[in-house]
Design an enzyme around this catalytic site. Structure first.
Site, PDB file in Angstrom:
ATOM      1  CE  LYS A   1      46.882  20.234  13.049  1.00  0.00           C
ATOM      2  NZ  LYS A   1      46.317  21.605  13.006  1.00  0.00           N
TER       3      LYS A   1
ATOM      4  CB  SER B   1      43.061  21.228  15.094  1.00  0.00           C
ATOM      5  OG  SER B   1      43.872  21.937  14.173  1.00  0.00           O
TER       6      SER B   1
ATOM      7  CB  SER C   1      44.486  24.969  14.536  1.00  0.00           C
ATOM      8  OG  SER C   1      43.109  24.640  14.544  1.00  0.00           O
TER       9      SER C   1
END
Ligand SMILES: [Mg+2]
Ligand SMILES: [Zn+2]
Lengths: 486, 486, 108
Positions: free
Chosen positions: B76, B151, B175
C-alpha cells in the site's frame, strides 16, 4: 513616582538540556555548532512514518535531577503531545509530559546574600524534546535549522516563591551547580543548555488594599546577568505601569515579554488574551515509563551531597572561608579532589590554597577541571605537607605543582630535581648567618639600636641570607637564628 | 499462471518456475488489466525484474532465497520506500521520496519478496471505498460499477485480479478486512503491536496495523511469518518476551479441537439479507466440523463507530499536523507569510475527507470539548475492550460479518460521511480492542459480489485465528473463485 | 439500505456553527472556503450528534484506555548513530536557502 509598598512575586520555568550523547527520541548525536540540518534523521524531522523511541539515559537523568530537587518521582508516567504550529517544530507538536510529570512536589534550597538559605518549592519537572531553531535573516524570509530538534530537555517549574531578582539569580546559580554535580547537564549558559523564563508580578499595598499586577513572562533568558537585570527591570516597569494606569491582574492580561540585553529592557511580545489551545493528548506512538523500585534505587545511587550542603560542611569541617568553600564546591570533581587530598594527609587550608590559587588557574587554562590536571590527590597532599613542613617555599610549591601536571614524579623528587628544597639545617645556616652579620656591621647596629630602622635592617639581613643561599634557606629558620644572634 | 503466494514460492524455490518469469507474467497481467482496475499508483517493473533475476541466480547456486523466494508482492502506498514515491494517495505527498524503508518493506525484501508496486488507497487511509484517493480511481474487479472498499482498496483489488501474489494493507478501522471482503480475498489485521508500524504513514497511531491481503488463508499465514515481530524502532511493537512470535504456517492445516465460537446475534441481524444468509451458512460449516457455537452479548460494540471517529480523528489531527509545506510535501504557490505556508498548503494538499477528519479530531481535543468527546471515547473504548476480554474467557474466537453489505456503488456514500463511517461498524471494534481479526470469503450476494466472514481472536493469537479461518476455507471453495475481469 | 441495529439521530442539531468551524480550522491551520465552512458545519454537527450516543453509557468508574498494549518502558540505549545529513534531508524540502529550510519571514 509615589512611594508604594510592594512584594515581588516570581516563579520560574527552566529548561535544562540533558547531558546525553543522542537525542531524546532518535539516535542523532547531540552536538553544538555543526553544519545546519546535518544532525537530523526521519524521526527528528518528523518525516511520515517515523516513530520515536525513548532514550533511557534521558529518562534516568531526569529522575536523578528530580531526586536532587527533592521531588516525588512518579511510578508511572507517560508522554503527551503538545500541539502548536511553528517552523522549528517539525511535527507541529512537541512530545512532552502533561498531567503525569516524571517528578513533582519538591524543593530547592538557595543561598541568600545574608548567609542564610531559602527554600523554593518545585512544582514539577518533566521531560520533553527541544525544537529546532528559526534564524531570521536580513531578507524577507527565515531559515530553519533542525539540528537541535529532539534534544532532551528537563523542564522545571517552581512555585512563585522567589521575592527578588537576586534570589532568582541565586536559584539559577544553585541549579547550575546541582545539575553539573550530578552530570545531568553541562549547563553551559552560552550554549543555551539552561534557559530561564521568570513569571513576574507584584503585590502592591496602597491605601490598605492589596493590588496584584498582571503577570509578565520573560522569555528565554540565558545568562545570570540577564536573569537578574530583566527581573529588576520588570519590577520597576510594573510599578511604573501600576502607578500610571492602575491596571491589575483582574483588569489586564498576562503578557509575554522578551529581554533586549543591549537596551536593558523587556519588550512586549504578545498579550495572552486567550490561552494557547495546545490540545494535549497522550502520544500513541510511545508507551508509558514505569519505574520499579530497583530501577529507582539504581538511579538514586547517582545522587551525592548537594553543593550547598557541602559548602557549609567545608566551612565547618575544614575551617575554610565561605568564599573558598564556595570555590571548591562549585564543581563536584574539584570538591572530591580536595577532600581526597585532605584525607591523604594534606592540611585543609594549605590544600585549599594550592587548589584555588594554583590548581584552578591551571585548570582554567587547560580547559579542564582541577581534578583532571594529572595530579593525584596523594601527591597533592604530599606537596601540601612539604610546604607546611617548611621543606619548600610557597613560590616553590607553585613551581612544583605546575611540574606535577607533566610528570608522575612525587613532589619531593621534583623539588630535588629543581633544587627547591629549603635549607633547614640550623648548623649550616648559622655559619652563613654569622658570615652575613660580620659583613654587615652597620645593619647589625641598626637592629640593636631599636627604633624605626630596626625592622628594616632585620629584613635586609634576612634578605642577604636568602640571597646567599639562592633562596633555598627556610626563612622561618633564618629569622629564628637571626633573632638569637642579635 | 496461478500466482498464489505459497505455491509460487515453492515452485520458485524448487526451480520449477523462475522468479523473473513469475514477475514478468504479473506485469503482463498488470499491463493488460490495471488500466481498467486502477490498483497501482506506481510500479517498479525494471527494478522488480532485475531483483528477481538476481534471486533466480541465487537459487540456481543452491542458496536460500528467503521464505518468499521471488514472489511478486504489492504494498500500500502509505508504507515508506526508498524507491518511488510514498504518496498516501495524497497531493500533499505526491512527490515525497522517503529516505528510508518501512520495517515491513525491509522484512519483505530480506525474505526474498519482489516488490512490484505500490497500491492505491483512500488518502492517508481515510475512507472505506478508495474513492478518497487524490491520484487514482480503483474499481472492484467483480463489478467495475462498485468500489473495491477501502482504504486498502488498491491492494485488495490487485490480489483479487491476480496482479500480485500477495499485498500489504493497513487497517485502522477495517481498512484491510473491508476491502478484502468486498474483493473476495483474505485480509488479516494482526494484533496491535504484532507488526512494526515504523515507516507506515500514521493515521490513528493507537489503531493502525499493517497486515496481509492474500488469495487464501495459508498465504496470510506465510506473510505473517515474514512481517510479524518486535522492531526496536517502533516502541509500540511488542517484544518477544511479552508475546513471542508464533510460526503461523507450521500447523495451518491442523484444525482446532473443541473449538468454541462466539456469535453476536445483534451484529448478524444488522446486516443485509444475503450477508446474513452467508454468515449463517458459515456457522453451519463450523458446526459440522464439531465447533460449539455460543451466543454472546457484546453490549458496548454498538458504540464502536462513535468511539472510533473521535479517537482516530484526534490522533490523526496530531499525526497530520506535520504536513505543513515547510520541511517536505506540497507547498502552495500564493504564499504571503509563513502562516499562509501552513493554511494554504494544507488546504490545497489535503482532500475533503482528510480535512473533515482533521477538523473533527482537532475539535474533540480542543479546550472545552476534550472531556466530553476524547476522554469519554477512551473510557468507552475500555468498555469495548472489556466485551472482548469477557467473550474470550468463554470462546476461542468471535464470528461476525466483516461488513453489513457487499461492495457498494461509486458515489453512493460520498456525500454523507456518516453513512460511510457506519459501513465500518463491524470492523472497528477489533482495532479499538487491539485484537487480531481476519476476513475470509464466505459467499456471494445476488449480484455476484463477494461476502466476507470475520473472525476475531484474543490478542497475539494470530496463529490460532488463522487455523480457525483455514478450517472454514478447507471445507469451502469461495476463495477459489476469481473475478470475471480476468 | 442495511438495517443497522442502531442508526444516527434524526435530529440535525447545530452542534457546530460556522464560527466554531472557523475557529477549529484556524487551530488546524486549514484555509477553508465559505462553502466548505457551511458544509463542515452541517457534517460535523451530524457526526457529533451521532457520537454523543456515548453519553448513554455511565463511565464514572471506567479508566480511559489510550492504548491496548501490555507493555511499558520501551527504551533505547544512549548511543549516537550517523544522521541522515543535510543534502539528504533537504531533498524533499519545498524551498531551501543553503543548508536551511526556507520560509517566509517569521514575525512574532
Ligand atoms: Mg516546555
Ligand atoms: Zn534524529
Amino acid at each position: 513616582m509615589e512611594n508604594l509598598e510592594y512584594k515581588i512575586i516570581v516563579g520560574l520555568e527552566i529548561h535544562v538540556q540533558l547531558l546525553t550523547k543522542s537525542k531524546m527520541f532518535c539516535s542523532c548525536a547531540i552536538s553544538f555548532g555543526e553544519r545546519a540540518n546535518s544532525r537530523v534523521c526521519p524521526v527528528c524531522v518528523g518525516m511520515p512514518g517515523s516513530l520515536p523511541v525513548m532514550n533511557k539515559k534521558a529518562v534516568e537523568l531526569s529522575a536523578l535531577a528530580g531526586m536532587a530537587l527533592n521531588c516525588k518521582i512518579a511510578k508511572f508516567t507517560k508522554w503527551d503531545r503538545k500541539s502548536y504550529y511553528y517552523p522549528d517544530l517539525p511535527k507541529n507538536y512537541q512530545i512532552s509530559q502533561y498531567d503525569l510529570p516524571l517528578a513533582a512536589a519538591g524543593f530547592i534550597e538557595i543561598p541568600l546574600e545574608n548567609g542564610q538559605t531559602k527554600t523554593i518549592r518545585i512544582t514539577r519537572a518533566h521531560l520533553e524534546e527541544d525544537a529546532g531553531k528559526n534564524l531570521h535573516t536580513t531578507g524577507n524570509f527565515s531559515q530553519v535549522d533542525l539540528n537541535r530538534a529532539g534534544t532532551p530537555l528537563l523542564e522545571i517549574v517552581t512555585e512563585p516563591d522567589l521575592s527578588s531578582a537576586a534570589e532568582v539569580r541565586s536559584l539559577a546559580v544553585e541549579l547550575q551547580r546541582i545539575v553539573r554535580y550530578l552530570g545531568v547537564s553541562e549547563a553551559d549558559m552560552q550554549k543555551g543548555h539552561m534557559r530561564f523564563e521568570p513569571n513576574v508580578n507584584l503585590h502592591i499595598t496602597k491605601d490598605g488594599k492589596e493590588y496584584k499586577t498582571p503577570i509578565a513572562e520573560i522569555k528565554n533568558l540565558n545568562s545570570f546577568r540577564a536573569i537578574e537585570r530583566s527581573v529588576d527591570y520588570e519590577v520597576q516597569r510594573q510599578l511604573d505601569e501600576f502607578s500610571r494606569t492602575g491596571i491589575t491582574m483582574e483588569t489586564g492580561n498576562k503578557t509575554t515579554r522578551g529581554w533586549d540585553d543591549d537596551a536593558g529592557k523587556t519588550v512586549l511580545q504578545r498579550e495572552k488574551e486567550e490561552a494557547n489551545d495546545y490540545r494535549y493528548f497522550p502520544d500513541p506512538d510511545l508507551v508509558p515509563v514505569e519505574f520499579t523500585d530497583s530501577w529507582l534505587a539504581e538511579i538514586r545511587a547517582g545522587l551525592c551531597e548537594m553543593p550547598i550542603k557541602r559548602q557549609l560542611r567545608f566551612v565547618n569541617e575544614y575551617d575554610l572561608s565561605d568564599y573558598d568553600a564556595g570555590v571548591l564546591t562549585a564543581e563536584r570533581t574539584t570538591a572530591d579532589f580536595f577532600e581526597e587530598a585532605v584525607k591523604s594527609g594534606g592540611q585543609s587550608k594549605r590544600v585549599c590554597n594550592l587548589l584555588t590559587q594554583v590548581g584552578l588557574k591551571m585548570a582554567n587554562e587547560a580547559n579542564c577541571s582541577a581534578a583532571e590536571l594529572g595530579i593525584t590527590a596523594e601527591n597533592l597532599a604530599k606537596l601540601a605537607k612539604m610546604a607546611d613542613g617548611g621543606q619548600i617555599s610557597a613560590t616553590a610549591a607553585k613551581t612544583i605543582m605546575e611540574k606535577m601536571t607533566q610528570t608522575a614524579d612525587e613532589p619531593k623528587v621534583i623539588a630535588e630535581q629543581l633544587n627547591l628544597i629549603q635549607k633547614n639545617d640550623t648548623a649550616e645556616l648559622e655559619v652563613i648567618v654569622e658570615k652575613i652579620l660580620a659583613e654587615n656591621a652597620k645593619a647589625v647596629e641598626d637592629v640593636k639600636s631599636g627604633g624605626k630602622k630596626s625592622k628594616a635592617a632585620k629584613g635586609f639581613l634576612l634578605g642577604q641570607v636568602m640571597q646567599k643561599t639562592k633562596g633555598r634557606a627556610n626563612p622561618k629558620v633564618v629569622a629564628e637564628i637571626l633573632e638569637r644572634k642579635l | 499462471m496461478d500466482c498464489n503466494c505459497k505455491k509460487l514460492r515453492d515452485d520458485i524455490a524448487a526451480g520449477r518456475i523462475k522468479s523473473a518469469e513469475a514477475v514478468e507474467a504479473v506485469f503482463d497481467t498488470i499491463e493488460k488489466n490495471d488500466s481498467k482496475i486502477g490498483s497501482y499508483i506506481s510500479t517498479f517493473k525494471e527494478q522488480a525484474i532485475a531483483n528477481s533475476k538476481q534471486l533466480d541466480e541465487k537459487i540456481s547456486t543452491g542458496k536460500s532465497a528467503g521464505i518468499l523466494a521471488g514472489t511478486p508482492i504489492a504494498i500500500k502506498d502509505n508504507m515508506c520506500t526508498t524507491f518511488g514515491a510514498t504518496s498516501c494517495a495524497s497531493k500533499m505527498l505526491e512527490n515525497f521520496h522517503a529516505p528510508y524503508n518501512a520495517t515491513v518493506v525491509e522484512k519483505l525484501i530480506s525474505a526474498g519478496a519482489i516488490i512490484i508496486g505500490k497500491t492505491n488507497m483512500d488518502e492517508f487511509a481515510m475512507g472505506s471505498s478508495t474513492e478518497n484517493s487524490a491520484l487514482l480511481k480503483t474499481v472492484n474487479p467483480w463489478n467495475t460499477q462498485c468500489v473495491p472498499g477501502g482504504s486498502s482498496g488498491g491492494s485488495a483489488a490487485a490480489v483479487a485480479a491476480g496482479m500480485c501474489s500477495a499485498a500489504l494493507g493497513s487497517d485502522t478501522g477495517g481498512s484491510i478486512r473491508q476491502p478484502a471482503s468486498f474483493c473476495g480475498v483474505v485480509g488479516l489485521k494482526p494484533t496491535y503491536g504484532r507488526v512494526s508500524r515504523f515507516g507506515l504513514v500514521a493515521f490513528g497511531s493507537s489503531l493502525d496495523q499493517i497486515g496481509p491481503i492474500t488469495q487464501n488463508v495459508t498465504d496470510a499465514a506465510l506473510m505473517m511469518n515474514v512481517i510479524a515481530g518486535h522492531d526496536p524502532a517502533d516502541s509500540t511493537s511488542v517484544d518477544e518476551k511479552t508475546a513471542p512470535v508464533c510460526d503461523c504456517l507450521e500447523k495451518i492445516d491442523e484444525p482446532i479441537g473443541n473449538l468454541k465460537i462466539a456469535v453476536v446475534p445483534q451484529f448478524n441481524t444488522g446486516a443485509d439479507g444475503d450477508v446474513q444468509k452467508a454468515i449463517n451458512e458459515a456457522i453451519e460449516v463450523y458446526k459440522k466440523m464439531g465447533a460449539e457455537i455460543v451466543e454472546i452479548d457484546m453490549p458496548h460494540l454498538e458504540y464502536s463507530v462513535a468511539v472510533y471517529y473521535i479517537v482516530a480523528t484526534a490522533e490523526a489531527s496530531g499525526n497530520l499536523a506535520r504536513y505543513d509545506g515547510v520541511h517536505y510535501g506540497h507547498r502552495a504557490e500564493d504564499i504571503e507569510n509563513y502562516i499562509d505556508v501552513y493554511c494554504k498548503s494544507r488546504a490545497a494538499g489535503f482532500g475533503k475527507e482528510v480535512k473533515r477528519r482533521i477538523m473533527l479530531g482537532t475539535y474533540a481535543l480542543s479546550s472545552g470539548y476534550y472531556d466530553a468527546y476524547y476522554l469519554k471515547a477512551l473510557k468507552v473504548r475500555n468498555l469495548i475492550r472489556g466485551d472482548f476480554l469477557r467473550a474470550f474467557e468463554k470462546c476461542d474466537c468471535v464470528l461476525i460479518p466483516t461488513c453489513p453489505t457487499t461492495a457498494f456503488k461509486f458515489g453512493e456514500k460520498m456525500d454523507d460521511p456518516l453513512k460511510m463511517y457506519l459501513s465500518d461498524v463491524y470492523t472497528i471494534a477489533a482495532n479499538l480492542a487491539g485484537v487480531p481479526a481476519i476476513s475470509i470469503p464466505c459467499g456471494f450476494d445476488g449480484n455476484d459480489l463477494p461476502i466476507g466472514l470475520q473472525l476475531m481472536a484474543p490478542a497475539f493469537g494470530e496463529d490460532k485465528l488463522l487455523r480457525i479461518a483455514r478450517m472454514f476455507e478447507s471445507k469451502t471453495d469461495w476463495h477459489k473463485r476469481r473475478p470475471p475481469i480476468i | 439500505m442495511p438495517r443497522f441495529f442502531f442508526w444516527m439521530a434524526e435530529v440535525m442539531s447545530k452542534k457546530i456553527d460556522a464560527e466554531l468551524v472557523k475557529k477549529v480550522a484556524k487551530l488546524s491551520r486549514l484555509e477553508l472556503t465559505e462553502t466548505e465552512v457551511a458544509e463542515f458545519a452541517n457534517q460535523l454537527s451530524a457526526i457529533l450528534d451521532y457520537v454523543e450516543k456515548m453519553e448513554q453509557l455511565d463511565t464514572t468508574d471506567v479508566q480511559p484506555l489510550a492504548h491496548c498494549l501490555p507493555i511499558s518502558n520501551c527504551l533505547r540505549d544512549d548511543c549516537a548513530k550517523p544522521s541522515l545529513g543535510t543534502e539528504k534531508i533537504l531533498e524533499n524540502a519545498p524551498d531551501t536557502d543553503g543548508d536551511f529550510f526556507k520560509v517566509p519571514k517569521i514575525l512574532d
